[in-house]
Design an enzyme around this catalytic site. Sequence first.
Site, PDB file in Angstrom:
ATOM      1  N   LYS A 111     -27.880  21.120  -0.801  1.00 27.85           N
ATOM      2  CA  LYS A 111     -28.327  19.870   0.087  1.00 27.85           C
ATOM      3  C   LYS A 111     -27.583  20.404   1.479  1.00 27.85           C
ATOM      4  O   LYS A 111     -28.400  20.142   2.409  1.00 27.85           O
ATOM      5  CB  LYS A 111     -27.321  18.666  -0.414  1.00 27.85           C
ATOM      6  CG  LYS A 111     -28.028  17.397   0.530  1.00 27.85           C
ATOM      7  CD  LYS A 111     -27.543  16.237  -0.361  1.00 27.85           C
ATOM      8  CE  LYS A 111     -28.410  15.068   0.298  1.00 27.85           C
ATOM      9  NZ  LYS A 111     -28.160  13.831  -0.311  1.00 27.85           N
ATOM     10  N   LYS A 190     -43.945  23.127 -11.256  1.00 26.50           N
ATOM     11  CA  LYS A 190     -43.146  22.506 -12.108  1.00 26.50           C
ATOM     12  C   LYS A 190     -43.156  20.962 -11.732  1.00 26.50           C
ATOM     13  O   LYS A 190     -43.153  20.544 -10.704  1.00 26.50           O
ATOM     14  CB  LYS A 190     -41.680  23.027 -11.946  1.00 26.50           C
ATOM     15  CG  LYS A 190     -40.858  22.420 -12.908  1.00 26.50           C
ATOM     16  CD  LYS A 190     -39.240  22.697 -12.767  1.00 26.50           C
ATOM     17  CE  LYS A 190     -38.594  21.582 -13.516  1.00 26.50           C
ATOM     18  NZ  LYS A 190     -37.191  21.062 -12.998  1.00 26.50           N
ATOM     19  N   LYS A 193     -40.322  14.873 -10.026  1.00 19.53           N
ATOM     20  CA  LYS A 193     -40.077  13.605  -9.142  1.00 19.53           C
ATOM     21  C   LYS A 193     -39.948  14.051  -7.651  1.00 19.53           C
ATOM     22  O   LYS A 193     -41.103  13.441  -6.853  1.00 19.53           O
ATOM     23  CB  LYS A 193     -38.825  12.872  -9.240  1.00 19.53           C
ATOM     24  CG  LYS A 193     -38.892  11.949 -10.399  1.00 19.53           C
ATOM     25  CD  LYS A 193     -37.533  10.959 -10.360  1.00 19.53           C
ATOM     26  CE  LYS A 193     -36.353  11.683 -10.817  1.00 19.53           C
ATOM     27  NZ  LYS A 193     -36.025  11.980 -12.288  1.00 19.53           N
TER      28      LYS A 193
END
Length: 322
Positions: A111, A190, A193
Amino acid sequence: MRVLSGIQPTGRFHWGNYFGAIRQYIELQDEAEDAFYFIANLHALTTVRDPERLRQLTTDAAIDLLALGLDPDRATLFVQSDVPEVSELCWLLLTGTSMGLLERSHAYKDKKAKGLTAGAGLFAYPVLQAADILAYDSDTVPVGEDQVQHIEVCRDLAAGFNHHFGETFVMPKAKVLDTSAKVPGTDGEKMSKSYGNTLDVFEEPKVLKKQIMRIVTDSRPVEEPKDPQSDHLFQLYSLFADDAARKELAERYCSGGFGYGEVKKKLAELSEGFFAEPRARRAELESEPQRVREILGDGAAVARKKAAEVLLRAQNACGVRP
Ligand code: ADP
Ligand code: TRP
């Protein structure tokens, strides 16, 4: 052997989650003496910030797991936040955690690397995960490859605590799930979400069929032979087809003379049939919210009893109990 694993309720389950993780967790309920599974809503709170959505995703995850075969007579299913002992244990562990250990954690590092600001919840995420595992004297933790680092952090924290305060925690081991067959998404990458390329287990069959018909394929002509192994549509088909059907389709790929549309239609049919029973069970469970609440309530009671015992042991060891 006590098996334990958690699943974050951050979205509806897709085929990748099912074949890569959930199916394997569920199979373990028969092998383990004791199997604990929980919905990690406290972890999800680091990303899902809409209370109604978090509540709904938590309930959906529980219903989905039950519909897919998790059996409350053979496994203990509960919601993470129903066991407050875990959050207390998390604090005891945090006080002995070095910043460096958490700074090296993937989720936080990734992140930061993207230039996003990470909250303290994401920073401390692996410590809460360690508390989840240690609170139940778990010895086996089935997880995908991406979670192995978190289990290592857990082992480090347990070893540090045991070394400083005396033997308190059972040392857990990761059982890495077979993710050799990564499930591809509708774009061939892949399935995830975060890539918006998912096919969801409990999507409406009509919607799912449309999504399947839109799976990206190459534009080679019908008559040209194609290599089945490198084709994501073939890989998706293989998840549902039996050996004979898979072999037959592989031969057709090699000899050419078929269109992708035909394979997509077959895939839609096979996947609908494959999940038909879970879908019916899901509808039944959804119409009995009281029963689902009872299952989760019973699960939480079993889990709390164990967690209270371990928390007391840890509190005594570190001197926060008279
Ligand atoms: P997503 O990438 O959609 O956010 P998660 O990270 O929540 O999925 O994955 C939960 C579990 O499902 C993990 O254990 C992961 O290994 C497994 N999983 C997710 N996507 C796939 C995939 N495409 N193929 C195989 N396993 C997957
Ligand atoms: N971090 C795990 C995931 O994203 C979920 C999780 C939370 C978990 N606590 C756990 C997994 C404890 C195993 C054990 O998939």
